[in-house]
Write a protein that holds these residues in place. Structure first.
Motif, mmCIF file in Angstrom:
data_model
loop_
_atom_site.group_PDB
_atom_site.id
_atom_site.type_symbol
_atom_site.label_atom_id
_atom_site.label_comp_id
_atom_site.label_asym_id
_atom_site.label_seq_id
_atom_site.Cartn_x
_atom_site.Cartn_y
_atom_site.Cartn_z
ATOM 1 N N GLY A 42 -4.216 -2.241 -2.963
ATOM 2 C CA GLY A 42 -4.018 -2.533 -1.537
ATOM 3 C C GLY A 42 -2.711 -2.595 -1.272
ATOM 4 N N LYS A 43 -1.616 -2.993 -2.714
ATOM 5 C CA LYS A 43 -0.700 -3.781 -1.919
ATOM 6 C C LYS A 43 0.116 -2.533 -1.350
ATOM 7 C CE LYS A 43 0.369 -5.680 -6.541
ATOM 8 N NZ LYS A 43 -0.871 -4.535 -7.227
ATOM 9 N N SER A 44 0.369 -1.465 -1.999
ATOM 10 C CA SER A 44 1.355 -0.314 -1.651
ATOM 11 C C SER A 44 1.352 -0.239 -0.543
ATOM 12 C CB SER A 44 1.356 0.535 -2.552
ATOM 13 O OG SER A 44 2.066 0.747 -3.397
ATOM 14 N N THR A 45 -0.268 0.418 -0.070
ATOM 15 C CA THR A 45 -0.934 0.133 1.322
ATOM 16 C C THR A 45 -0.487 -0.715 2.535
ATOM 17 O OG1 THR A 45 -3.101 1.266 0.476
ATOM 18 C CG2 THR A 45 -2.754 1.391 3.002
ATOM 19 N N THR A 46 -0.818 -1.526 2.013
ATOM 20 C CA THR A 46 -0.165 -2.665 3.209
ATOM 21 C C THR A 46 1.705 -2.572 3.134
ATOM 22 O OG1 THR A 46 -1.321 -4.195 2.576
ATOM 23 C CG2 THR A 46 -0.234 -5.504 3.506
ATOM 24 N N MET A 47 2.470 -2.490 2.113
ATOM 25 C CA MET A 47 3.468 -2.418 2.528
ATOM 26 C C MET A 47 4.121 -1.058 3.392
ATOM 27 S SD MET A 47 5.541 -3.537 -1.013
ATOM 28 C CE MET A 47 5.631 -5.427 -1.712
ATOM 29 N N ARG A 48 2.850 0.397 3.575
ATOM 30 C CA ARG A 48 4.220 0.614 3.790
ATOM 31 C C ARG A 48 3.197 1.101 5.149
ATOM 32 N NH1 ARG A 48 4.755 6.222 1.732
ATOM 33 N NH2 ARG A 48 3.208 7.643 3.165
ATOM 34 N N LEU A 49 2.340 0.035 5.781
ATOM 35 C CA LEU A 49 1.437 -0.288 6.905
ATOM 36 C C LEU A 49 2.947 -0.841 7.563
ATOM 37 C CD1 LEU A 49 -2.083 -1.347 6.265
ATOM 38 C CD2 LEU A 49 -0.965 0.859 7.548
ATOM 39 N N VAL A 50 3.226 -1.977 7.108
ATOM 40 C CA VAL A 50 4.391 -2.432 8.132
ATOM 41 C C VAL A 50 5.754 -1.781 7.998
ATOM 42 C CG1 VAL A 50 6.163 -4.572 6.980
ATOM 43 C CG2 VAL A 50 3.889 -4.468 6.181
ATOM 44 N N LEU A 51 6.035 -0.600 7.411
ATOM 45 C CA LEU A 51 7.280 0.195 7.497
ATOM 46 C C LEU A 51 6.312 1.705 8.635
ATOM 47 C CD1 LEU A 51 9.154 0.344 4.048
ATOM 48 C CD2 LEU A 51 9.197 -0.746 5.890
ATOM 49 N N GLY A 52 5.332 1.616 8.904
ATOM 50 C CA GLY A 52 5.236 2.750 9.606
ATOM 51 C C GLY A 52 5.162 3.710 9.214
ATOM 52 N N LEU A 53 4.643 3.562 7.407
ATOM 53 C CA LEU A 53 4.783 4.677 7.228
ATOM 54 C C LEU A 53 3.150 5.374 7.219
ATOM 55 C CD1 LEU A 53 7.169 4.342 3.653
ATOM 56 C CD2 LEU A 53 7.448 5.963 6.204
#
Length: 303
Positions: A42-53
């Motif tokens: 879930g690392k990349s998903t978490t980062m995408r959530l941070v950036l609103g992607l």
């Protein structure tokens, strides 16, 4: 307002799959936070959530106290590298950065500065589609630094880099943190994280496993022992067991638990036993990570 990344109850579902499960964490400025987890954690998903992607299914995540979509000057607040190949292959490196810069009122001088900073000034007029993966990583890092932001996020930034490049980015991330910036970096190279990160955020199957300093993580979860070699190993074994040590044998050596190297040396000297080696050993970050996340591996190989 501090330059932190804060998640509270952050959750993301894709259909029936729970990718991120109720995460609570704060990424603080002034240190490199290593974001670790097995593939699919879930690392990349978490980062995408941070950036609103991606939009969270539940919970919330903010940068600098605000949602990314609400930032007035996002490139000046957050710099991110999620995909090194996210660049039009027909554009030159300089034109790619200039196009980004013009959207945020950043001048050409800053483009030249970041190209020099990442070592691409000599290939600034080459098309990005001709770049190796390592060069693309450097271009992506340049784009992240373009607005001189206080918050930086890098997803697997050392992929494709040669040893010189890996050493360079290690120093860069620590320098950025030393300037008081917030640095979040994911990587599957544990040896690099051991040299780069000050703090660790470890997740598995979308849930937090550990959120602690690197040294604390190794002390709490690692295995520490003293490697001992001696000519009179049988006698030393009896002496150490009487002193309450837990022993493991390894051919011509002992792995001694529960006693320090100093205590072992004094006991051996008291019995007139000459020691050939007396070495404190602490498990590596890779060893600790593998043991801690073993039950969280989604894609593994069975023997």
């Amino acid at each position: 307002m501090t330059d932190t990344i804060e998640a509270r109850g952050l959750t993301k579902r894709y259909g029936d799959r729970l990718a991120v499960d109720d995460l609570d964490f704060t990424v603080e400025p002034g240190r490199v936070t290593g974001f670790l987890g097995p593939n699919g954690a879930g690392k990349s998903t978490t980062m995408r959530l941070v950036l609103g992607l991606d939009a969270p299914t539940a919970g919330d995540v903010t940068v600098h106290g605000r949602h990314y979509r609400d930032l007035t000057h996002p490139l000046h607040t957050v710099g991110a590298l999620l995909d090194a190949r996210a660049c039009h292959p027909g554009r030159t490196a300089a034109n790619h950065l200039l196009a980004l810069a013009q959207t945020a009122g950043i001048g050409r001088r800053r483009v030249d500065e970041v190209l020099a900073l990442v070592g691409l000034e000599k290939v600034a007029n080459r098309r990005a589609g001709t770049f190796s993966l390592g060069m693309s990583q450097r271009l992506g890092i340049a784009a992240a630094l373009l607005g001189d932001p206080p918050v930086l996020m890098f997803d697997e930034p050392v992929n494709g880099l040669d040893p010189e490049g890996i050493r360079w980015i290690r120093g860069l991330m620590r320098d950025l943190a030393a300037e008081g910036r917030t640095v979040l970096v994911s990587s599957h190279l544990m040896s690099e994280m051991a040299l780069t990160a000050h703090h660790l955020l470890v997740i598995g199957r979308g849930r937090i496993i550990a959120d602690t300093g690197l040294d604390e993580f190794l002390r709490e979860h690692g295995t520490e022992y003293v490697l001992v070699r001696a000519g009179e190993l049988d006698l030393l074994t009896r002496v150490l067991r009487r002193a309450g040590a837990r022993l493991e044998t390894d051919t011509d050596a002992l792995h001694v638990h529960n006693l320090t190297a100093t205590e072992i040396g004094k006991l051996a000297a008291g019995e007139g036993i000459a020691l050939a080696e007396l070495t404190p050993v602490r498990g590596s970050l890779e060893d600790v990570f593998m043991a801690l996340t073993d039950s969280s591996v989604e894609y593994g190989v069975t023997a």
